[in-house]
Design an enzyme around this catalytic site. Structure first.
Site, PDB file in Angstrom:
ATOM      1  CB  ILE A  10      22.317 -12.702  89.678  1.00  0.00           C
ATOM      2  CG1 ILE A  10      21.528 -12.409  88.395  1.00  0.00           C
ATOM      3  CG2 ILE A  10      23.288 -13.845  89.415  1.00  0.00           C
ATOM      4  CD1 ILE A  10      22.431 -11.945  87.218  1.00  0.00           C
ATOM      5  CB  SER A  11      16.868 -14.654  90.211  1.00  0.00           C
ATOM      6  OG  SER A  11      16.538 -13.837  91.299  1.00  0.00           O
TER       7      SER A  11
END
Ligand code: SAH
Length: 222
Positions: free
Chosen positions: A67-68
């Site tokens: 997940i960024s």
């Protein structure tokens, strides 16, 4: 699109994420900050990582994907210049967190993920948030989504060796593409704007490091 979020114990941590990371680093668009304050990032990671969910760093989501980090999500979202009327194409659904942020700021989000397990997990979480303006498709997103084109904005959340030509073709005149481009270990975040005559302008938004965009027009065939 209004996301239905129960009040939760992480609200304070989300506010701190804005105060300590997003605002000091230059995120200023009110709608973007509001979305970052609203979307519960912790539910997009496994429970053991909840306590780290509002640190400004990427986290694993399985299948060697991440997940960024929140700042990157906010920066890319702000760069798309959304006003709520747009049809947005997202490549790399991943956890669905960026998708949820987009769903609050755009009219409709078309999101493509190549891994079916990851896509199914994201769908479930987004359904739980009642994100009804999101369509997820399992496919190689390097050819875009021709049947639904053209789009007002396109965002790619995986790093590509070059800009797949389909993204430019599938942008409306005036449309914005935000994409990390460069070698595997570090990329430049680009905003490419399509002009009315079909030509493009490119701005550099800074260095970044994403997982690979794997597909026909990314890092090899999927
Ligand atoms: N925005 C996501 C980032 C996920 S990581 C988040 O914050 O959770 C990037 C995702 O892109 C991974 O899930 C990976 O499987 C996916 N991906 C890589 N190549 C792709 C392709 N060609 N088409 C669609 N998805 C792709």
């Amino acid at each position: 699109m209004t996301i239905r979020v129960k009040r939760d114990i992480y609200e304070r941590q989300r506010q701190q994420m804005l105060d300590n990371h997003l605002i000091p680093r230059g995120i200023s668009q009110m709608q973007v900050l509001h979305a970052m304050l609203t979307v519960p990032r912790h539910i997009f990671v496994e429970e053991a990582l909840y306590s780290q969910a509002y640190n400004d760093c990427p986290l694993p989501i399985g299948e060697k994907q991440t997940i960024s980090q929140p700042y990157t999500v906010a920066l890319m979202t702000e760069a798309l210049k959304l006003d709520g009327t747009e049809r947005v194409l997202e490549i790399g659904t991943g956890s669905g967190y960026q998708t949820a942020v987009l769903s609050m700021l755009a009219y409709k989000v078309y999101s493509i993920e190549r891994l079916s397990t990851i896509a199914a997990r994201a769908r479930k979480i987004l359904d739980g948030l009642l994100c009804s303006n999101v369509i997820i498709r399992v496919a190689d997103g390097t050819t875009g989504w021709k049947d639904e084109a053209p789009f007002d904005a396109i965002i790619t959340t995986a790093g590509s060796p070059q800009v797949p030509s389909a993204y430019i073709e599938q942008l409306k005149p005036g449309g914005r593409l935000v994409i990390p481009v460069g070698p595997e270990d570090s990329q430049e975040l680009l905003r490419i704007t399509k002009k009315t005559d079909g030509s493009t302008t490119t701005e550099t938004l800074g260095g970044c490091r994403f997982v690979k965009l794997i597909g026909k027009h990314g890092w090899g065939k999927s």
